[in-house]
Design a protein around this motif. Structure first.
Motif, PDB file in Angstrom:
ATOM      1  N   LYS A   1       0.757  -1.323   0.052  1.00  0.00           N
ATOM      2  CA  LYS A   1      -0.064   0.045   0.039  1.00  0.00           C
ATOM      3  C   LYS A   1       0.859   1.212   0.031  1.00  0.00           C
ATOM      4  O   LYS A   1       0.999   2.056   1.075  1.00  0.00           O
ATOM      5  N   PRO A   2       1.269   1.519  -0.907  1.00  0.00           N
ATOM      6  CA  PRO A   2       1.976   0.848  -2.271  1.00  0.00           C
ATOM      7  C   PRO A   2       3.005  -0.218  -2.167  1.00  0.00           C
ATOM      8  O   PRO A   2       3.947  -0.229  -1.126  1.00  0.00           O
ATOM      9  N   TYR A   3       3.194  -1.080  -2.922  1.00  0.00           N
ATOM     10  CA  TYR A   3       4.105  -2.119  -2.811  1.00  0.00           C
ATOM     11  C   TYR A   3       5.574  -1.624  -3.142  1.00  0.00           C
ATOM     12  O   TYR A   3       5.523  -0.619  -3.911  1.00  0.00           O
ATOM     13  N   GLU A   4       6.264  -1.838  -2.106  1.00  0.00           N
ATOM     14  CA  GLU A   4       7.634  -1.595  -2.037  1.00  0.00           C
ATOM     15  C   GLU A   4       8.652  -2.489  -1.841  1.00  0.00           C
ATOM     16  O   GLU A   4       8.484  -3.167  -0.538  1.00  0.00           O
ATOM     17  N   LEU A   5       9.534  -2.861  -2.652  1.00  0.00           N
ATOM     18  CA  LEU A   5      10.511  -4.271  -2.488  1.00  0.00           C
ATOM     19  C   LEU A   5      11.537  -3.355  -1.629  1.00  0.00           C
ATOM     20  O   LEU A   5      12.191  -2.535  -2.115  1.00  0.00           O
ATOM     21  N   LEU A   6      11.857  -4.140  -0.466  1.00  0.00           N
ATOM     22  CA  LEU A   6      12.923  -3.540   0.487  1.00  0.00           C
ATOM     23  C   LEU A   6      14.317  -4.209   0.374  1.00  0.00           C
ATOM     24  O   LEU A   6      15.348  -3.746   0.310  1.00  0.00           O
ATOM     25  N   GLU A   7      14.263  -5.573   0.162  1.00  0.00           N
ATOM     26  CA  GLU A   7      15.503  -6.535   0.035  1.00  0.00           C
ATOM     27  C   GLU A   7      15.133  -7.636  -0.756  1.00  0.00           C
ATOM     28  O   GLU A   7      13.771  -8.279  -0.314  1.00  0.00           O
ATOM     29  N   ARG A   8      15.912  -8.497  -1.394  1.00  0.00           N
ATOM     30  CA  ARG A   8      15.426  -9.606  -1.968  1.00  0.00           C
ATOM     31  C   ARG A   8      16.730 -10.428  -2.274  1.00  0.00           C
ATOM     32  O   ARG A   8      17.771  -9.919  -2.471  1.00  0.00           O
ATOM     33  N   TYR A   9      17.032 -11.678  -1.740  1.00  0.00           N
ATOM     34  CA  TYR A   9      18.047 -12.835  -2.036  1.00  0.00           C
ATOM     35  C   TYR A   9      17.540 -13.759  -2.897  1.00  0.00           C
ATOM     36  O   TYR A   9      16.227 -14.164  -2.769  1.00  0.00           O
TER      37      TYR A   9
END
Length: 125
Positions: free
Chosen positions: A111-119
């Motif tokens: 809300k809204p979508y937010e990518l914080l980190e990804r492995y």
């Protein structure tokens, strides 16, 4: 951490941030994390352990002497692991981390979508 409707929620902290903070609090070290090497569920105590592989970047190694009898760094191998780790469930976690096959993981907000980190999930060469 908050308890709501039979689930736990870490307050405004990603899993990686929580792991890095806990390691810093317990050892005095700042770490670089490479990924998740395993998820382990103790059904007797209903505990889930998520194991990351990483390495120390900086800091001064220390530990709480009222909680830990001895702390040191050792080079663990498949040949010497039983000298240092006697619990089979812990030995399995370390062996898995020695030959990592990283699991995908991501933290995000809505809300809204937010990518914080990804492995990314991958096998280390």
């Amino acid at each position: 951490m908050l308890y709501r409707r039979k689930t736990y929620k870490i307050n405004r902290e990603t899993l990686e941030e929580a792991v890095r903070r806990e390691i810093k609090e317990e050892t005095g070290l700042n770490v670089k994390l490479y990924g998740i090497t395993g998820i382990y569920h103790n059904t007797t105590m209903n505990i889930v352990n998520i194991v990351f592989r990483g390495e120390a970047e900086d800091g001064e190694f220390s530990f709480q002497k009222d909680e830990v009898l001895e702390g040191k760094f050792v080079l663990l191998t498949k040949d010497n692991i039983e000298q240092f780790i006697t619990y089979p469930q812990l030995k399995n976690r370390v062996l898995d981390a020695m030959n990592p096959q990283y699991l995908p993981y991501e933290s995000f907000r809505l809300k809204p979508y937010e990518l914080l980190e990804r492995y990314e999930g991958k096998k280390e060469q």
